[in-house]
Scaffold this motif. Structure first.
Motif, short mmCIF file in Angstrom:
data_model
loop_
_atom_site.label_atom_id
_atom_site.label_comp_id
_atom_site.label_asym_id
_atom_site.label_seq_id
_atom_site.Cartn_x
_atom_site.Cartn_y
_atom_site.Cartn_z
N ALA A 219 65.24 52.93 2.02
CA ALA A 219 66.13 52.06 3.12
C ALA A 219 66.41 52.61 3.83
N ALA A 220 67.04 54.03 3.94
CA ALA A 220 67.40 55.22 4.41
C ALA A 220 66.22 56.08 6.27
N ASP A 221 64.92 54.91 5.52
CA ASP A 221 64.46 55.09 6.71
C ASP A 221 64.49 54.19 7.39
N LYS A 222 64.41 52.72 7.01
CA LYS A 222 64.55 51.69 7.65
C LYS A 222 65.57 51.54 8.58
N ALA A 223 66.62 52.19 8.23
CA ALA A 223 68.38 52.53 8.77
C ALA A 223 68.17 52.71 10.34
N ARG A 224 66.97 53.41 9.97
CA ARG A 224 66.72 54.37 11.50
C ARG A 224 66.70 53.75 12.47
N ILE A 225 66.01 53.36 12.54
CA ILE A 225 65.56 51.79 13.84
C ILE A 225 67.22 51.72 14.19
N TYR A 226 68.44 51.49 13.88
CA TYR A 226 69.19 50.71 14.64
C TYR A 226 70.42 52.35 15.34
N GLU A 227 69.64 53.99 15.40
CA GLU A 227 70.45 54.72 15.73
C GLU A 227 69.96 54.52 17.67
N ARG A 228 71.26 54.73 17.91
CA ARG A 228 71.08 54.73 19.60
C ARG A 228 70.75 53.81 19.96
N VAL A 229 71.17 52.12 19.19
CA VAL A 229 70.54 50.59 19.82
C VAL A 229 71.49 50.37 21.15
N GLN A 230 71.48 49.70 22.16
CA GLN A 230 72.33 50.09 23.38
C GLN A 230 72.53 47.81 23.21
N ARG A 231 72.20 47.59 22.88
CA ARG A 231 72.56 46.10 23.38
C ARG A 231 72.62 45.26 21.68
N ALA A 232 72.14 45.34 21.08
CA ALA A 232 72.36 44.41 19.58
C ALA A 232 71.67 45.09 18.55
N CYS A 233 72.25 45.15 17.24
CA CYS A 233 71.67 45.14 15.84
C CYS A 233 71.82 43.98 15.67
N VAL A 234 70.51 43.45 15.35
CA VAL A 234 70.54 41.92 14.81
C VAL A 234 70.29 42.34 12.95
N TYR A 235 70.97 41.72 12.21
CA TYR A 235 71.01 41.51 10.42
C TYR A 235 70.71 40.52 10.12
N ASN A 236 70.30 40.34 9.05
CA ASN A 236 70.34 39.56 7.63
C ASN A 236 71.59 39.05 7.07
N LEU A 237 72.62 38.24 7.35
CA LEU A 237 73.45 38.01 6.15
C LEU A 237 73.67 37.33 5.45
N ALA A 238 72.58 37.47 4.17
CA ALA A 238 72.13 36.99 3.01
C ALA A 238 71.50 38.31 2.37
N ASP A 239 71.53 39.51 2.81
CA ASP A 239 71.02 40.56 2.24
C ASP A 239 72.19 41.54 2.95
N PRO A 240 72.96 42.26 2.20
CA PRO A 240 73.98 43.05 2.66
C PRO A 240 73.62 44.91 2.93
N ALA A 241 72.37 44.62 2.57
CA ALA A 241 72.11 45.99 3.11
C ALA A 241 71.64 46.20 4.24
N THR A 242 71.39 45.08 5.09
CA THR A 242 70.86 45.39 6.70
C THR A 242 72.56 45.19 6.93
N ARG A 243 73.72 44.90 6.23
CA ARG A 243 74.63 45.04 6.85
C ARG A 243 75.49 45.96 7.34
N GLU A 244 75.22 47.27 5.93
CA GLU A 244 75.71 48.30 5.61
C GLU A 244 75.20 49.01 6.63
N MET A 245 74.08 48.62 7.15
CA MET A 245 73.16 49.83 7.68
C MET A 245 73.74 49.78 9.48
N VAL A 246 73.69 48.83 9.77
CA VAL A 246 74.40 48.33 11.10
C VAL A 246 75.78 49.07 11.25
N ARG A 247 76.59 48.82 9.62
CA ARG A 247 78.01 49.55 9.60
C ARG A 247 77.90 50.72 10.16
N GLU A 248 77.07 51.44 9.65
CA GLU A 248 77.00 52.86 9.63
C GLU A 248 75.80 53.40 10.55
#
Length: 487
Positions: A219-248
């Motif tokens: 999961a930590a490797d997946k979350a690396r995709i959000y690092e340094r994003v410029q415009r939008a971090c899109v996440y899955n409202l049905a998957d709390p893990a993705t929301r947490e990745m955006v938050r972090e």
């Protein structure tokens, strides 16, 4: 030298930089070829060869590269190395990579190399997609939408064109739709996507992430995709893990979080209103209204996971400034590759569906959720995954189950624990004769009029088939043979 390596990019002087390319598949060849073009001293190593690899090796050797394709070639890292560029899928524990880390030599993936080799005067923004399931479909949908908007765009990365080739193309792209696996993200350090999405996170590749914290590392490797994003971090409202990745995530100031949902979207999200896919994220009046993107009928499939992928692709495209009409036209034009919820046949009231691409439990569960009642065909290489949660979620949909493949007992055990009343037929893993014929005959014996027989194995295919495509082809051929024999 390592400090100098950290600053290397498209404009640098690469002469004298000694690079080892680990792996000589599609991405390894692209990396080696372009590094040679830049003037680096390149050594490429791989444990296997083939006629195609040998031809490519000969080509690069005439340009000055050193290529070794043989068992044992990757056991020892050469002495004089400044940088290692690894192909996706190589575990950090692989001897070559472990030796590099031990010696303080930087290790980049092809994605990291491609990011650094972008043309500073015409650097196409990256719209990046990862997730346990749905990556390829989503990135291909995104490519279709971007092209419908009149943009020069291409799907790259884990699917399609190697990213290095795309960024080095003499004719610059307007934007890249980039599919990234967790393996690729593991070796990526400086990428700054314009926008990115993690579609979902579920157990997969636990044979690669095999330590006690394997799922967390994945999961930590997946979350690396959000690092340094410029415009939008899109996440899955049905998957709390993705929301947490955006938050972090540590993003560029001003970047937004945008959720996608199969329910009615809140302001700032995209989702469904009855049979409409709508945008409440990228319109001025999002607090009070929604913009129609397309209808469910515009999509190739109404399956929930397919709709979710469409919403994610639409969100990335809208973040890039693409019109509502282009989103509709791109999604309307898109047809998924073979072996993704592909209709095979219908006979005697039974529908036969090939979703051989469902190679882990999460993908199989998404597929099973689209049909009822189902005769489920499952099994293969489980890659360390468990099936308990899947069986609990779908047991009320199951008419019966047909199992094949090496790790079929893992599925059988979950069924016996959580769905003991569901009939199970085990056809084994004997590759002689016609194993898929046995599967289809068994499934036909369980199915009733109105049922769907669904090949969604939840496992990889290489125990009995060349790949998931060959498995799906064998299933379809066996179905057509049976129908022909019974008419």
């Amino acid at each position: 030298m390592s400090n100098h390596i950290d600053t290397l990019d498209r404009t640098s002087d690469w002469s004298g930089v000694r690079v080892v390319v680990a792996g000589f598949g599609v991405s390894g060849f692209a990396a080696a070829d372009n590094l040679l073009f830049l003037g680096a001293q390149v050594t490429a190593l791989d444990e296997t060869t083939s006629e195609e690899k040998a031809e490519k090796a000969q080509l690069l050797e005439t340009l000055g590269a050193t290529i070794r394709l043989e068992p044992g070639a990757t056991a020892v890292l050469p002495d004089d190395v400044d940088l290692v560029v690894t192909s996706p899928g190589w575990r950090p524990s692989a001897p070559l990579l472990a030796q590099a880390v031990e010696r303080g030599i930087p290790v980049w993936g092809e994605v990291e190399l491609a990011w650094r080799l972008r043309d500073p005067d015409a650097a196409a923004p990256w719209l990046a997609v990862t997730g346990t399931n749905g990556k390829t479909t989503t990135v291909q949908m995104l490519e279709s939408i971007l092209r419908a908007a009149g943009l020069r765009a291409v799907a790259v990365g884990n699917v399609g064109l190697p990213i290095v080739e795309a960024v080095m193309d003499p004719e610059p792209y307007d934007v890249l739709a980039v599919e990234l696996s967790s393996f690729q993200l593991h070796y990526t350090h400086s990428m700054s996507a314009e926008s990115a999405v993690v579609l979902n996170v579920a157990e997969d590749h636990l044979d690669w992430y095999d330590g006690p914290d394997g799922m967390r590392d994945y999961a930590a490797d997946k979350a690396r995709i959000y690092e340094r994003v410029q415009r939008a971090c899109v996440y899955n409202l049905a998957d709390p893990a993705t929301r947490e990745m955006v938050r972090e995530a540590d993003v560029v100031e001003g970047a937004r979080a945008v959720g996608f949902t199969l329910g009615t979207p809140s302001s700032g999200d995209v989702g469904l209103v009855e049979d409409l896919l709508v945008d409440r994220a990228f319109i001025e009046e999002r607090a009070s209204s929604a913009a129609e993107l397309c209808t469910l009928a515009d999509l190739a499939s109404p399956a929930p996971h397919f709709v979710a992928n469409a919403l994610a692709a639409a969100a990335l495209a809208r973040a890039h400034g693409v019109s509502q009409q282009a989103v509709r036209d791109g999604l309307r034009a898109f047809r998924p590759d073979g072996h993704r919820i592909a209709h095979v046949a219908e006979a005697d009231g039974v529908t036969w569906i090939d979703d051989s691409k469902a190679t882990n439990p999460h993908a199989a569960q998404s597929s099973l959720a689209a049909f009822e009642p189902v005769v489920w065909v499952a099994g293969g290489l489980a890659k360390g995954a468990r099936f308990d949660d899947l069986v609990v979620a779908v047991r009320d949909r199951l008419r019966g189950v047909v199992l094949l493949g090496r790790d079929r007992q893992v599925v059988a055990d979950a069924l016996s624990r959580h769905a003991p009343d569901v009939p199970v037929i085990d056809v084994g893993d004997d590759e002689t004769g016609d194993p898929m014929g046995r599967v289809v005959d068994a499934a036909a014996g369980l199915a009733r009029s109105g049922d769907t027989v669904l090949l969604a194995p939840g496992c990889a295919s290489m125990d009995m088939f060349t790949n998931y495509g060959a498995r799906g082809d064998a299933f379809a051929a066996a179905v057509h043979r049976r129908i022909a024999d019974h008419t």
